[in-house]
Every structure is written in C-alpha cells, then in structure tokens.
Scaffold this motif. Structure first.
Motif, short mmCIF file in Angstrom:
data_model
loop_
_atom_site.label_atom_id
_atom_site.label_comp_id
_atom_site.label_asym_id
_atom_site.label_seq_id
_atom_site.Cartn_x
_atom_site.Cartn_y
_atom_site.Cartn_z
N GLU A 196 -2.10 -5.77 6.93
CA GLU A 196 -3.27 -6.24 7.68
C GLU A 196 -3.21 -6.35 9.16
N GLY A 197 -1.91 -6.83 9.19
CA GLY A 197 -1.48 -6.55 10.76
C GLY A 197 -2.18 -5.14 11.74
N LEU A 198 -1.55 -4.02 10.79
CA LEU A 198 -1.63 -2.66 11.16
C LEU A 198 -3.54 -2.19 11.72
N ARG A 199 -4.54 -3.46 10.98
CA ARG A 199 -5.47 -2.92 10.61
C ARG A 199 -6.04 -3.83 12.35
N ARG A 200 -5.27 -4.67 12.13
CA ARG A 200 -6.05 -5.70 13.27
C ARG A 200 -5.86 -5.25 14.38
N ARG A 201 -4.62 -4.73 14.56
CA ARG A 201 -4.12 -4.26 15.64
C ARG A 201 -4.92 -2.69 16.30
N GLY A 202 -5.63 -1.81 14.84
CA GLY A 202 -7.18 -1.00 15.23
C GLY A 202 -6.18 0.50 15.17
N PHE A 203 -4.80 -0.05 13.95
CA PHE A 203 -4.94 1.46 13.17
C PHE A 203 -5.77 2.04 12.66
N SER A 204 -5.69 3.52 12.90
CA SER A 204 -6.85 3.76 12.27
C SER A 204 -6.40 3.77 10.78
N ALA A 205 -7.19 5.09 9.70
CA ALA A 205 -7.09 5.34 8.80
C ALA A 205 -6.34 5.80 8.22
N GLU A 206 -5.98 6.71 9.00
CA GLU A 206 -4.74 7.96 8.74
C GLU A 206 -3.39 7.69 9.11
N ARG A 207 -3.64 6.42 10.34
CA ARG A 207 -2.40 5.93 10.65
C ARG A 207 -1.64 5.19 9.20
N ILE A 208 -2.69 3.91 9.25
CA ILE A 208 -2.57 3.52 7.82
C ILE A 208 -1.92 3.71 6.71
N GLY A 209 -2.42 5.15 6.19
CA GLY A 209 -2.21 5.77 5.10
C GLY A 209 -0.72 6.53 5.14
N ALA A 210 -0.09 6.93 7.00
CA ALA A 210 1.45 7.53 6.76
C ALA A 210 2.48 5.89 6.28
N VAL A 211 2.00 5.48 6.82
CA VAL A 211 2.81 3.88 6.44
C VAL A 211 3.10 3.30 4.84
N LYS A 212 1.88 3.94 4.15
CA LYS A 212 1.54 4.15 2.56
C LYS A 212 2.49 4.55 1.95
N ALA A 213 2.55 5.80 2.82
CA ALA A 213 3.29 6.92 2.10
C ALA A 213 4.77 6.96 2.76
N MET A 214 4.92 5.77 3.60
CA MET A 214 6.71 5.49 4.19
C MET A 214 6.71 4.73 3.16
N HIS A 215 6.35 3.79 2.82
CA HIS A 215 6.32 3.06 2.06
C HIS A 215 6.78 3.15 0.73
N LYS A 216 6.14 3.72 0.60
CA LYS A 216 6.82 4.65 -1.60
C LYS A 216 7.88 5.05 -1.01
N ALA A 217 7.77 6.24 -0.44
CA ALA A 217 9.14 6.52 -0.37
C ALA A 217 10.39 6.07 -0.13
N LEU A 218 10.52 5.33 0.16
CA LEU A 218 11.51 3.90 0.53
C LEU A 218 11.79 3.28 -0.57
N TYR A 219 10.77 2.57 -1.12
CA TYR A 219 10.37 1.35 -2.14
C TYR A 219 9.67 1.47 -3.29
N ARG A 220 9.53 3.05 -3.82
CA ARG A 220 8.61 2.57 -4.60
C ARG A 220 9.09 3.64 -5.96
N GLU A 221 9.71 4.37 -5.25
CA GLU A 221 10.86 6.11 -6.10
C GLU A 221 11.55 6.32 -6.48
#
Length: 264
Positions: A196-221
């Motif tokens: 939510e903070g990233l959206r408020r700072r104007g991060f694009s959907a693709e940049r947020i997608g990259a952050v989601k993928a990094m979260h998955k790699a660090l914490y979900r796999e």
C-alpha cells in the motif's frame, strides 16, 4: 539578527542564520550551526558539534548533540548532522557519533520524528521517514528512505532497515530488515511487503509485481538466503521497470552478515 528569546542562552560562537528563531530557556552551544528558516522551541538543548539545515521545526524539550552513551567515548569531536525540513517533536534525543563508527550521527531530509524518538551514536537515517512515538534506534543503525517505524519500535545496534520498509507498534528488530518488508513482533518477523505504501508513492503495477516476486523468493518458497538472491537476480528480465528495485534488494542482501541475518 536571529529571533532569540531574551531568556535563551546562545553562545556567541554559534552560527545561526538571521532567520532562525530560538524559544524561551533554550540553550545553544558554541559549536552549533543552524540554517535558514529553522525554529527551535522552548527548553531545548543543542550542543556539541551539531549542524542543522534549513526549515526544520524543533519542538520543546528536545536534546540534540549531547555526548553519546558509548563507554568507549573519550571526548573526541564527533558530530550530529541534521538535514532540511525535518520535524522533531517533544523529548527527542539525538546523540553525536563515535570515532569507531565514523564520527557522525546523521538525519536526512523531510523526516517526521514524533515524540520521544531516539537516535543513538553513529546512526544514519535517510529521507522521508516517519518515526512514531517512542521509536528508538541503538548505535550504528542504518534506516533507508521512506521507512516507517511504528510506535515503541526498538532496533538493535548495527541493524539495517531497507528503504520503504515498515514496522508495527512495539516491534523489536534484532536482524536486518530488507527493503519493502513489513515486520511485527518481539522479536520482529517478516509479515508482508509494504504494497500500500508503494502504491501511494506511485510505484507502477510492474514494479509492485517485482516486489511481490522478491517477497515470494525470500519468504514463501523455503529458500536459503543465497538461493533467494539468485532467484531475485533473475527478476530483472521479467520486470524491466523494477530493475532498480531488484538491484536495491540485491545490494542490501549482499551486505547482510551471517551473524545478523534478516528478519524471517
């Protein structure tokens, strides 16, 4: 002439811009420099080798530039450096650095520091951060840009907090917190990313997608940190807009020591 209240004690050697205001009963030492537009409220103490930039608002009962609480300190001329457009609320305490830590405690620009915040010796705080009431960071802590520390957050010495991260109220950080991560607990554990903070700072959907993928790699796999770093490095091809965000994460993880680790 600066606007100095008659009851304030300002050393003649202090360097104050003509637009600075100093409130009643405040004390300003000889090695202090304060830039244009900065206001200092009543009953403040600003001492030591302290440099304060422009357009800061320092509220009552703040202590800036006192000697650090490191028993190794032997009176060396270390510094506190504060940037521009910061708000520092009541009863905050920011100390000078130590020779062992580089000699400077630093607060950047556009930070919102609420009541009772503490910056210990040799801390480096970036820009656009928010420290809620009683957020306390120990010596040598590094806080990236746009970080939000919840009320009563405590951070162990030498811990790093990556940009755009966030902690919940009462969190105790004992390990490095990578960029974008939201943590909570005692000790703090990673719970999500600050989407939510990233959206408020104007991060694009693709940049947020990259952050989601990094979260998955660090914490979900279930990966080791080395495996996660390798996975994250490959995200640049999938998310070209997020290349800078991926590199920031890789740089942060590369500097994490096995002794400190990251929040899990």
């Amino acid at each position: 002439m600066a606007n100095i209240h008659p009851t304030a004690l300002v050393d003649p050697a202090a360097e104050l811009d003509s637009t600075v205001s100093i409130g009643p009963y405040s004390i300003v030492g000889p090695d202090v420099k304060i830039g244009p537009g900065t206001s200092v409220g009543p009953h403040c103490v600003i001492e030591g080798h302290t440099t304060i930039g422009s357009d800061n608002r320092i509220f009552q009962f703040v202590s800036l530039g006192a000697i650090n609480q490191d028993k190794k300190y032997q009176g060396e001329p270390c510094e506190l450096v504060i940037g521009d457009r910061n708000t520092v609320r009541e009863f905050s305490t920011y100390h000078i650095g130590t020779v062992q830590g580089g000699g400077v405690t630093r607060l950047g620009d556009d930070n919102w520091m609420m009541a009772y915040t503490h910056l210990a010796h040799d801390c480096v705080v970036g820009n656009h951060t928010i420290f809620a009431n009683n957020a306390q960071i120990a010596g040598h802590v590094v806080v990236g840009d746009w970080v939000i520390l919840g009320a009563y957050t405590c951070v162990h010495q030498f811990v790093r907090i990556g940009a755009h991260g966030m902690t919940a109220m009462g969190s105790v950080l004992l390990a490095d917190q990578p960029p974008f991560v939201m943590s909570e607990g005692h000790p703090a554990g990673a719970r999500s990313m600050n989407f939510e903070g990233l959206r408020r700072r104007g991060f694009s959907a693709e940049r947020i997608g990259a952050v989601k993928a990094m979260h998955k790699a660090l914490y979900r796999e279930g990966r080791t940190l080395d495996d996660a770093r390798e996975q994250i490095a490959g995200l640049v091809q999938r998310f070209p807009e997020g290349a800078g965000d991926v590199q920031m994460m890789l740089d942060f993880l590369a500097a994490t020591t096995p002794q400190r680790g990251i929040v899990r």
